[in-house]
Design a protein around this motif. Structure first.
Motif, mmCIF file in Angstrom:
data_model
loop_
_atom_site.group_PDB
_atom_site.id
_atom_site.type_symbol
_atom_site.label_atom_id
_atom_site.label_comp_id
_atom_site.label_asym_id
_atom_site.label_seq_id
_atom_site.Cartn_x
_atom_site.Cartn_y
_atom_site.Cartn_z
ATOM 1 N N VAL A 169 31.947 32.863 44.501
ATOM 2 C CA VAL A 169 30.589 32.318 44.527
ATOM 3 C C VAL A 169 30.506 31.110 45.446
ATOM 4 O O VAL A 169 29.550 30.964 46.220
ATOM 5 C CB VAL A 169 30.136 31.941 43.099
ATOM 6 N N ARG A 170 31.507 30.256 45.388
ATOM 7 C CA ARG A 170 31.479 29.067 46.242
ATOM 8 C C ARG A 170 31.567 29.442 47.719
ATOM 9 O O ARG A 170 30.911 28.827 48.569
ATOM 10 C CB ARG A 170 32.626 28.137 45.862
ATOM 11 N N ARG A 171 32.349 30.457 48.028
ATOM 12 C CA ARG A 171 32.520 30.851 49.428
ATOM 13 C C ARG A 171 31.248 31.496 49.995
ATOM 14 O O ARG A 171 30.830 31.202 51.121
ATOM 15 C CB ARG A 171 33.697 31.816 49.553
ATOM 16 N N TRP A 172 30.634 32.370 49.209
ATOM 17 C CA TRP A 172 29.522 33.159 49.732
ATOM 18 C C TRP A 172 28.153 32.569 49.427
ATOM 19 O O TRP A 172 27.194 32.811 50.167
ATOM 20 C CB TRP A 172 29.604 34.582 49.181
ATOM 21 N N VAL B 78 25.593 29.210 38.211
ATOM 22 C CA VAL B 78 26.295 30.330 37.565
ATOM 23 C C VAL B 78 27.144 29.823 36.398
ATOM 24 O O VAL B 78 27.189 30.446 35.328
ATOM 25 C CB VAL B 78 27.169 31.080 38.590
ATOM 26 N N ALA B 79 27.810 28.689 36.589
ATOM 27 C CA ALA B 79 28.643 28.132 35.523
ATOM 28 C C ALA B 79 27.802 27.718 34.318
ATOM 29 O O ALA B 79 28.195 27.949 33.165
ATOM 30 C CB ALA B 79 29.434 26.936 36.059
ATOM 31 N N VAL B 80 26.660 27.113 34.563
ATOM 32 C CA VAL B 80 25.769 26.701 33.463
ATOM 33 C C VAL B 80 25.280 27.927 32.691
ATOM 34 O O VAL B 80 25.275 27.942 31.454
ATOM 35 C CB VAL B 80 24.583 25.886 33.999
ATOM 36 N N LEU B 81 24.877 28.964 33.411
ATOM 37 C CA LEU B 81 24.405 30.186 32.760
ATOM 38 C C LEU B 81 25.529 30.862 31.979
ATOM 39 O O LEU B 81 25.315 31.366 30.864
ATOM 40 C CB LEU B 81 23.831 31.145 33.802
ATOM 41 N N ALA B 82 26.736 30.874 32.554
ATOM 42 C CA ALA B 82 27.879 31.477 31.864
ATOM 43 C C ALA B 82 28.207 30.718 30.583
ATOM 44 O O ALA B 82 28.470 31.320 29.530
ATOM 45 C CB ALA B 82 29.093 31.504 32.791
ATOM 46 N N GLY B 83 28.197 29.383 30.658
ATOM 47 C CA GLY B 83 28.468 28.584 29.472
ATOM 48 C C GLY B 83 27.408 28.761 28.403
ATOM 49 O O GLY B 83 27.715 28.812 27.200
#
Length: 224
Positions: free
Chosen positions: A33-36, A45-50
């Motif tokens: 995700v960070r690369r693209w 994405v991390a907030v939604l995953a958590g």
């Protein structure tokens, strides 16, 4: 692996080893995700995953809770916020000023966890023994900040050398637990419980250090 491929993929070959596949999958997702898509997208994405992990596990019985077949602790949903928080800390670099901030964050996260569990238990009949809650991330980030700050009071000669053996201890300890479990049942609590933990730790450390000395096994247990 043949009968439960999904379980092995998310949890590993033993329930105690869930941390490794969770970490590996979270790192892979974070890198992609960070690369693209960039850093901001990764944070989202991390907030939604958590949020998903918490609604699917400790908050599953609330009105906003989610019902899922697997333990949300296993896999990237729970791990990704912690990995992204670690990347954020790495981007800024460690500082001695992190020690008091991290200690405050750790204490605040612990208090928040107690408050969450108390409310969930009384309002929704959720067990107090949960794998994680919202405050867990604050506890982890706070502990990491204190460790990275490396204050003088944390530099203990008897503890510091154990750092390189942590991975090996973690990998080996399920085997020791299974081996000693029949014996542990015969020990009276609470002395027996404390003694069991101490024996498992010492034996796991001994085995891990032995494996670290071998050229063919060093790579499996050594963090150096």
């Amino acid at each position: 692996i043949a009968t439960h491929p999904g379980t092995v993929l998310l949890q590993g070959t033993n329930g105690h080893l869930w941390f490794l596949p969770a970490l590996a999958s979270a790192v892979a997702i974070a890198a992609g995700v960070r690369r693209w898509l960039g850093w901001r997208a990764l944070v989202v994405v991390a907030v939604l995953a958590g949020l998903y992990a918490r609604l699917a596990r400790p908050y599953a019985r609330t009105r906003l809770g989610l019902t899922v077949p697997d333990n949300a602790r296993n896999g990237p949903a729970f791990a990704l916020p912690g990995v992204v928080a670690g990347i954020a800390l790495a981007r800024r670099g460690p500082s001695p000023r992190w020690a008091p901030i991290g200690a405050a964050l750790l204490a605040g996260g612990a208090l928040l966890s107690v408050a969450e569990l108390t409310w969930l238990h009384h309002a929704h009949r959720v067990r107090l023994t949960q794998d994680f809650v919202a405050g867990t991330l604050a506890v982890g980030v706070g502990a990491a900040m204190v460790a990275l700050a490396n204050p003088r009071w944390l530099r203990q000669p008897c503890v510091t050398p154990l750092g390189s053996a942590v991975l090996g201890i973690y990998l080996v300890h399920p085997l020791v637990v299974d081996l000693l479990h029949p014996l542990a049942r015969r020990l009276p609590a609470p002395v027996g419980d404390v003694a069991f933990v101490a024996v498992v730790f010492l034996l796991s450390l001994w085995i891990a250090r032995g494996l670290a000395r071998g050229a063919g096994t060093r790579w499996m247990v050594s963090m150096r």
